[in-house]
Design an enzyme around this catalytic site. Sequence first.
Site, mmCIF file in Angstrom:
data_model
loop_
_atom_site.group_PDB
_atom_site.id
_atom_site.type_symbol
_atom_site.label_atom_id
_atom_site.label_comp_id
_atom_site.label_asym_id
_atom_site.label_seq_id
_atom_site.Cartn_x
_atom_site.Cartn_y
_atom_site.Cartn_z
ATOM 1 N N CYS A 127 0.786 -1.293 -0.088
ATOM 2 C CA CYS A 127 -0.156 0.162 -0.067
ATOM 3 C C CYS A 127 0.723 1.441 -0.140
ATOM 4 O O CYS A 127 0.327 2.152 -0.284
ATOM 5 C CB CYS A 127 -0.887 0.037 1.352
ATOM 6 S SG CYS A 127 -2.357 -1.154 0.873
HETATM 7 N N1 CO8 Z 1 -20.208 -9.517 7.063
HETATM 8 C C1 CO8 Z 1 -20.831 -9.618 8.235
HETATM 9 N N2 CO8 Z 1 -20.036 -9.614 9.391
HETATM 10 C C2 CO8 Z 1 -18.609 -10.017 9.091
HETATM 11 C C3 CO8 Z 1 -17.950 -9.806 7.836
HETATM 12 C C4 CO8 Z 1 -18.837 -9.548 6.871
HETATM 13 N N3 CO8 Z 1 -18.284 -9.495 5.747
HETATM 14 N N4 CO8 Z 1 -16.824 -9.921 8.079
HETATM 15 C C5 CO8 Z 1 -16.496 -10.096 9.472
HETATM 16 N N5 CO8 Z 1 -17.778 -9.955 10.288
HETATM 17 C C6 CO8 Z 1 -17.804 -10.248 11.662
HETATM 18 C C7 CO8 Z 1 -17.136 -11.106 12.050
HETATM 19 O O1 CO8 Z 1 -17.121 -12.437 12.032
HETATM 20 C C8 CO8 Z 1 -16.988 -10.649 13.727
HETATM 21 O O2 CO8 Z 1 -17.898 -11.361 14.481
HETATM 22 P P1 CO8 Z 1 -17.815 -11.579 15.960
HETATM 23 O O3 CO8 Z 1 -17.580 -10.296 16.595
HETATM 24 O O4 CO8 Z 1 -18.861 -12.407 16.180
HETATM 25 O O5 CO8 Z 1 -16.431 -12.544 16.048
HETATM 26 C C9 CO8 Z 1 -17.172 -9.186 13.489
HETATM 27 O O6 CO8 Z 1 -17.978 -9.163 12.110
HETATM 28 C C10 CO8 Z 1 -16.254 -7.976 13.564
HETATM 29 O O7 CO8 Z 1 -15.140 -8.494 12.953
HETATM 30 P P2 CO8 Z 1 -13.725 -7.828 12.712
HETATM 31 O O8 CO8 Z 1 -13.028 -7.818 14.095
HETATM 32 O O9 CO8 Z 1 -12.854 -8.601 11.557
HETATM 33 O O10 CO8 Z 1 -14.187 -6.490 12.088
HETATM 34 P P3 CO8 Z 1 -13.626 -4.983 12.386
HETATM 35 O O11 CO8 Z 1 -14.394 -3.949 12.980
HETATM 36 O O12 CO8 Z 1 -12.183 -5.099 12.681
HETATM 37 O O13 CO8 Z 1 -13.405 -4.634 10.700
HETATM 38 C C11 CO8 Z 1 -11.958 -4.481 8.848
HETATM 39 C C12 CO8 Z 1 -12.651 -5.481 9.988
HETATM 40 C C13 CO8 Z 1 -12.822 -3.590 8.004
HETATM 41 C C14 CO8 Z 1 -11.017 -5.462 8.184
HETATM 42 C C15 CO8 Z 1 -11.043 -3.506 9.907
HETATM 43 O O14 CO8 Z 1 -10.190 -4.360 10.714
HETATM 44 C C16 CO8 Z 1 -9.918 -2.916 9.072
HETATM 45 O O15 CO8 Z 1 -10.056 -2.145 8.251
HETATM 46 N N6 CO8 Z 1 -8.527 -2.910 9.514
HETATM 47 C C17 CO8 Z 1 -7.455 -2.207 8.848
HETATM 48 C C18 CO8 Z 1 -7.312 -3.011 7.516
HETATM 49 C C19 CO8 Z 1 -6.109 -2.258 6.712
HETATM 50 O O16 CO8 Z 1 -5.953 -1.482 6.718
HETATM 51 N N7 CO8 Z 1 -5.529 -3.197 6.073
HETATM 52 C C20 CO8 Z 1 -4.424 -2.920 5.261
HETATM 53 C C21 CO8 Z 1 -4.466 -3.523 4.127
HETATM 54 S S1 CO8 Z 1 -4.068 -2.981 2.830
HETATM 55 C C22 CO8 Z 1 -2.444 -3.161 2.301
HETATM 56 O O17 CO8 Z 1 -1.632 -3.151 3.015
HETATM 57 C C23 CO8 Z 1 -2.368 -3.534 0.852
HETATM 58 C C24 CO8 Z 1 -1.840 -5.048 0.577
HETATM 59 C C25 CO8 Z 1 -1.710 -5.257 -0.797
HETATM 60 C C26 CO8 Z 1 -2.919 -5.115 -1.706
HETATM 61 C C27 CO8 Z 1 -3.706 -6.197 -1.515
HETATM 62 C C28 CO8 Z 1 -4.674 -6.400 -2.600
HETATM 63 C C29 CO8 Z 1 -5.680 -7.509 -2.555
#
Ligand code: CO8
Length: 376
Positions: free
Chosen positions: A159
């Site tokens: 990224c």
């Molecule tokens: N629908 C419904 N519920 C869901 C879903 C979904 N799609 N997904 C997860 N849930 C549920 C989970 O099961 C969990 O349930 P429970 O509490 O019962 O266990 C609940 O929702 C909460 O899940 P999370 O803890 O995972 O949810 P978050 O609130 O943390 O949100 C995010 C998830 C959006 C992923 C968030 O953590 C986030 O944005 N984190 C930062 C991510 C980030 O910045 N990553 C950088 C990556 S980018 C990068 O570096 C580039 C890499 C190279 C590119 C790759 C291209 C493919």
Amino acid sequence: MQPDFHPVISATGLFTPTESISNAELVGSFNAYVERHNAANAAAIAAGEVEALQPSSVEFIEKASGIKARYVMSKEPVLDPATMEPRIAERDDDEMSIMAEIGIKAARQALDRAGRDAADVDAVLCAASNMQRPYPAMAIEIQQGLGIDGFAFDMNVACSSATFGIQTAADYVRAGNARSVLVVSPEITSGHLNWRDRDSHFIFGDVATAVLVEDSSIAPTPHWDILGTKLKTVFSNNIRNNFGFLNRADPGSRDTPDKLFVQEGRKVFKEVVPMVSALILEEAERLRIDPAKLRRLWLHQANAGMNRLIAQRVLGHEADEDESPTVLDTYGNTSSAGSIIAFHLNSDDLEAGDEGLICSFGAGYSVGTVFVKRHA
Ligand code: CO8
């Protein structure tokens, strides 16, 4: 004596695919896949041998990430529950490759906006989170497509590729090794996203951006002075993709999800926010810039909540859309292109003397800051 060179951003360019996927379309396809999977494995699920898949939800996606839609190069196969990956036909070696094609579109726009003839560019960096082949470099194909006489190479810092590319280009200008450098970021993230993974299937989108970095002596007016750049990396497994030439596993196979994007999203959120905020504040202090007076932040577009927290720590108050614009809602996370799209779409209204910050962060971990000032 060596003359003084001052790198600036002369112009930016953006290529946006024509097709977009809404959250409702994405979730509809994902949930159809879940239903099929659970129906096909009903007996094993009932026997406790296979875990039932859980459906995705539009509300969760929007609340957790701020993403409402994403552009993609190949919509139909991504939405087909039987395929769920882009299908981009392989091209002959004598045809232009897809990454070069979209990179050139963004680059041409940057050149047009700068009034620059491609023949006057000295170097091309293709800075992106994945290259479609190891060699010859994508950058050299882009160089040839644009008719540039000079040198070109690829670089990958996930990224943060674009901001690392801007610093590299600025260093070439400062050293007198080039006067005009194109940093091109074609991000076809849909090809390395696991569209069957509920935790991440909504995150990414496709796009290409270009940034023209030049010496101030040849730059058009207006342009953006680069006040300073700072890069930082700290190794982390929390965002990882194991696909590579030493493994030949089918990257789309359900048995090898580690050959696509995987992350510990919560950990990334918690660990990256303080790292990014600290680097921005340290660098602002070194440059004698009052962070509270930054007119605009063009942050990496990974998650709306992350950007809110970082902007608050930097500006000292909750930022509004004018101070920290978001493109996440329509573009999703476009890896290294995100902060550049935000800058490209939201910088023309700034006035001479206004200072701002382009900042990326992501896998590695990696953080890149580029402080800029609008020059009349
Ligand atoms: N629908 C419904 N519920 C869901 C879903 C979904 N799609 N997904 C997860 N849930 C549920 C989970 O099961 C969990 O349930 P429970 O509490 O019962 O266990 C609940 O929702 C909460 O899940 P999370 O803890 O995972 O949810 P978050 O609130 O943390 O949100 C995010 C998830 C959006 C992923 C968030 O953590 C986030 O944005 N984190 C930062 C991510 C980030 O910045 N990553 C950088 C990556 S980018 C990068 O570096 C580039 C890499 C190279 C590119 C790759 C291209 C493919």
